[in-house]
Enzyme design. Structure first.
Site, mmCIF file in Angstrom:
data_model
loop_
_atom_site.group_PDB
_atom_site.id
_atom_site.type_symbol
_atom_site.label_atom_id
_atom_site.label_comp_id
_atom_site.label_asym_id
_atom_site.label_seq_id
_atom_site.Cartn_x
_atom_site.Cartn_y
_atom_site.Cartn_z
ATOM 1 N N GLU A 1 1.027 -0.475 -5.021
ATOM 2 C CA GLU A 1 -0.008 0.494 -5.372
ATOM 3 C C GLU A 1 0.626 1.879 -5.494
ATOM 4 O OE1 GLU A 1 -3.824 2.825 -3.426
ATOM 5 O OE2 GLU A 1 -1.965 2.382 -2.369
ATOM 6 N N ASP B 1 -10.590 1.455 -3.811
ATOM 7 C CA ASP B 1 -10.459 2.916 -3.771
ATOM 8 C C ASP B 1 -11.202 3.584 -4.918
ATOM 9 O OD1 ASP B 1 -8.868 3.343 -1.474
ATOM 10 O OD2 ASP B 1 -7.076 2.709 -2.557
ATOM 11 N N ASP C 1 0.831 -1.196 0.000
ATOM 12 C CA ASP C 1 0.000 0.000 0.000
ATOM 13 C C ASP C 1 0.878 1.264 0.000
ATOM 14 O OD1 ASP C 1 -2.702 1.363 0.598
ATOM 15 O OD2 ASP C 1 -1.487 2.034 2.296
#
Length: 866
Positions: free
Chosen positions: A236, A305, A211
């Site tokens: 990400e 997201d 992340d």
């Protein structure tokens, strides 16, 4: 000895090569969305994922990505707190271990969500527990020093600053809600490696999804991968430039793949603009990162997201929904290079048509053994057509998107699947087995009120894009009404050679039509959803014999929008003429049953007229029902006959009005505004006593909004429709609710939010009904909101009070230090209190509490001061 060592090295090289091949042919599945932790009492998300393991395995999935599993300051898991506490909002550690074991038994790998850019304290901003870490693990320029009033020793290193070589805008990786970890500190890296090895060796995780990777130096991803030897790793980097994304992969020394945001953006823009030329770059390659480094690209359409439930970057960043667009999107990423990812919400919530299409496409990809580094030749890329050839290890795929005509060159091509504006062929590889004979099955369709009664079903084979042999061309076969219901039925008898997965169904009335639907077993289709069993309103009964007296009395409940001049027209279906002795159109005048919305008429059935052929049309000269069949006394209301008098048809005093309170959980993309539009589904008009579109501005209580309305006399709770919206592009699908309820978003359909109702408060909410009996309860008409939030310079606090009293507003930091900013008398009504920098002081997280006469009037509001 040297020869033995050489042979051992060859064996290791062969094993490594097999592992690489397995990884680069794998399909990833994201097993969560933003709000999935909000489950009904007695159920957790880990249980849901475990229960769906066989379905996910049947699709041919190789890896599933789980959300962060450690204890967190936020329910989604992205504010990690106690790293070794694995009881989270998604479920318990026991349930997590059971999930992992279940998928491992099916041969599916588990990818963990690794949040190591930042961490939150347990009791204050900088105190870490389980494991306990010193403040020297925090970067020197972190804003955490502003949250404490005692000396804190921070690291000497600042945040990693990627620079323009990586991030196009040159921004750094600071993260306000949590403390930034100093990865340049060797002790920090060792603690992270210890935790990741625990996830792998004790819990059973196989790989990593990193992340927020732009918050720290990519070289450390290489170190963490070397220390844990993951089966697969992906980072990400929310970056629209494929060059910058590839730079990040190169900075990790190719140890991690990256999510291909550029392919997602290009694909959705191509669909929105109807310009498929976007999908080829100037060099003739795919436009996304798969065009420059496909072996390290993870392609996807949406994630937790970007999807409708969270909308990190606005509604324009959500992949355009609807069955047609989702099928086309997956037809692209599941045939192209890269490792494709399937999104839970698309697979489980977008309908069986999308799910079956994804299964078909994964099977085709695996038959041809398309891999991340497969070569591609783009044959066409123009407004209305994109076509490409993709080479696999066991065959070649040809595919097209768009309305333009195209077929692959040469012989030996087999059309494997197709749909609206897409088709996929294969050449070579493993030929598909001959389809099994499909047993006859019956499709049933519930006619919408706005459709006419000539309902058809069009049947075609998706593999040939031609009608199923033995059926008729457009508009298809005429369906049979199930007498006394709004349902229509047709039995399908598929001939040999038609595969179950290729059967497509379109219901239509010659003008209106459904999407292309997939069905090969008995089913009931209503308003976008299939069910396997007959709903409560679909059972028809044969008309009973004529009444012995020769009289037929029919009763009709007038919709609110109709006039009071109710007529009934009788005709004989066998002759298609007015029944002798009755009036021509609009028929005979009915009599109102005093004090009720019901009207009745008694027909003296003439000799020679069969009760089986009696047809009835109720009307007011302008509005009218469908042709209705009835041969015995009956009561007709909103599409349904009953043989007995309903509760509201006797001449009695009208019942007293009732009220309903509907509650809506706002997401971050909606802002602080929520409206509730309430309408009468029976008349398709605004509900009496409520405002027109966009409806009533709802009152806010924390993250929830609520609205109480009166249910008019004579309106069934089942006929009350609700659409939540923010008046600025966000809205739900049409919902039904005429009683108290709490609604929260879980997904989307065709660009509109979908979700679930609860009869009781599901989480973190307070009912707006009832009275205040104790200081722990909230006043029923009071609410507090703040905007903007986060705060940079100034903001406003908006407070509504139901009665006059002493209003007190205080601001507390996370250490509990409190400052009262307002304490005085206010009358009932709406109030605005201006907030400035001096009310907060340093940057950080603050809590606002408000009371009226010492009773809280809202749950505490969390504010971020930037």
């Amino acid at each position: 000895m040297k020869q033995t060592l050489k042979n051992f090295q060859l064996v290791l090289l062969f094993i490594f090569a097999l592992n690489v091949l397995a990884q680069d042919e794998d399909v990833l599945f994201q097993a969560f969305d933003w709000n999935v932790q909000n489950q009904p009492a007695g159920q957790t998300w880990f249980d849901v994922v475990t229960q769906n393991s066989n379905e996910i395995n049947s699709a041919g999935i190789d890896m599933i990505w789980l959300p962060p599993v450690s204890d967190s300051g936020a329910p989604q898991g992205y504010l990690p707190r106690e790293l070794y506490n694995f009881n989270s909002a998604y479920g318990s550690e026991v349930q997590l271990r059971n999930l992992i074991n279940t998928y491992h038994n099916l041969g599916i790998k588990i990818i963990g969500d690794i949040v190591i850019n930042h961490r939150v304290g347990t009791n204050d901003a900088v105190t870490f527990t389980n494991p306990a870490w010193p403040t020297t693990f925090i970067t020197a320029d972190d804003e955490g020093r502003n949250f404490v009033n005692f000396p804190v020793e921070f690291s000497i290193n600042g945040d990693y600053f990627p620079g323009t070589a990586l991030k196009a805008d040159g921004s750094n990786g600071t993260y306000g809600p949590a403390r930034d970890l100093d990865h340049f500190n060797p002790a920090v890296r060792q603690e992270i490696k210890n935790w990741m090895n625990f996830l792998k060796n004790d819990l059973g995780f196989d790989g990593w999804r990193y992340d927020f990777v732009h918050g720290y130096d990519p070289i450390f991803n290489k170190e963490y991968n070397d220390a844990t030897n993951p089966y697969f790793a992906v980072g990400e980097l929310l970056e629209s430039s494929r060059v910058q994304t590839n730079n990040w992969v190169n900075f990790t020394q190719q140890s991690s793949s990256a999510f291909d945001f550029n392919t997602k953006v290009t694909l959705q823009n191509a669909f929105r603009d109807n310009n498929l030329s976007y999908l080829r770059d100037g060099g003739g390659n795919p436009s996304g990162m798969i065009g420059i480094n496909p072996t390290k690209s993870v392609t996807f359409l949406d994630n937790h997201d970007t999807g409708a439930a969270q909308q990190c970057c606005g509604p324009g960043y959500v992949f355009p929904g609807g069955e047609t667009n989702l099928r086309k999107g997956y037809a692209y990423i599941l045939t192209h290079p890269g490792n494709p990812m399937i999104f839970w919400t698309h697979y489980f919530d977008a309908g069986t048509g999308v799910r079956n299409a994804i299964k078909d496409m994964i099977a085709i990809r695996k038959d041809a053994r398309i891999f991340a580094g497969s070569s591609i030749n783009i044959a066409e890329a123009r407004n209305d057509l994109y076509a490409a050839y993709i080479d696999g290890r066991n065959g070649t795929i040809a595919m097209k998107l768009g309305s333009g005509n195209w077929a692959p060159n040469g012989s030996g091509w087999v059309l494997r699947t197709s749909g609206t504006d897409y088709a996929i062929w294969t050449q070579g590889g493993t030929p598909p087995p001959p389809p099994a004979q499909v047993d006859p099955f019956t499709v049933n369709f519930k006619k919408p009120n706005s459709w006419n009664s000539n309902v058809n079903v069009y049947l075609f084979d998706a593999s040939t894009n031609a009608i199923i042999p033995g059926t008729t061309g457009w508009p298809g076969q005429s369906m049979t009404n199930i007498s006394g219901t709004p349902w229509y039925s047709f039995q399908v008898n598929p001939p040999a050679g038609v595969a179950a997965q290729n059967i497509r169904v379109i219901f239509n009335d010659g003008t209106n039509q459904t999407d292309d639907l997939s069905r090969s077993t008995d089913g009931w289709y209503d308003n976008g959803s299939w069910s396997n069993d007959c709903p409560s309103d679909c059972t028809g009964t044969p008309p009973p014999p004529p009444p012995p007296s020769g009289n037929l009395t029919v009763q009709f409940k007038k919709p609110n929008s109709w006039s009071s001049n109710i007529n009934v027209y009788f005709f004989d279906a066998s002759t298609n003429s007015t029944i002798p002795g009755t009036s021509g159109w609009p028929g005979a005048t009915t009599t109102n049953i005093s004090g009720t919305p019901w009207y009745k008429y008694t027909l003296n059935v003439p000799s020679g007229t069969s009760s089986n052929n009696i047809r009835i049309i109720f009307n007011d000269g302008n509005n009218q029902t469908d042709d209705l069949a009835r041969g015995t006394d009956g009561w007709y209301d909103n599409g349904t006959w009953t043989s007995n008098c309903p509760s509201d048809c006797n001449s009695t005093t009208p019942p007293s009005s009732t009220t309903a309170t509907i509650n809506f959980l706002r997401t971050s993309s909606w802002g602080n505004t929520a409206n509730a539009y309430v309408y009468n589904k029976a008349t398709n008009s605004t509900l009496s006593g409520t405002p027109g579109w966009p409806g009533q501005l709802m009152s806010n209580t924390g993250d929830w909004s609520n609205y109480t309305f009166t249910v008019p006399n004579g309106v069934s709770a089942n006929d009350i429709g609700v659409v939540f919206n923010n008046g600025n592009g966000q809205q739900t699908v049409d919902l039904t609710r005429g009683t108290d309820g709490w609604f929260r978003i879980t997904g989307s359909s065709s660009g509109k939010s979908t979700g679930v109702w609860s009869a009781t408060c599901p989480t973190n909410c307070v009912s707006s009904r009832g009275s205040v009996n104790a200081t722990s309860e909230l006043s029923i008409l009071d609410n507090v909101s703040i905007a903007p939030n986060p705060i940079k310079n100034r903001s406003n606090l908006y407070i509504s009070t139901s009665t006059r009293g002493i209003l007190k507003v205080s601001i507390s930091n996370i250490l509990g230090q409190t400052r009262v900013i307002f304490n005085g008398e206010k009358g009932s009504g709406h109030h605005k209190i201006e907030l400035s920098n001096s009310d907060f002081g340093a940057k950080g997280i603050y809590i606002i509490n408000s009371t009226l006469n010492e009773v809280p009037i809202a749950k505490p509001i969390k504010v971020i001061k930037q």
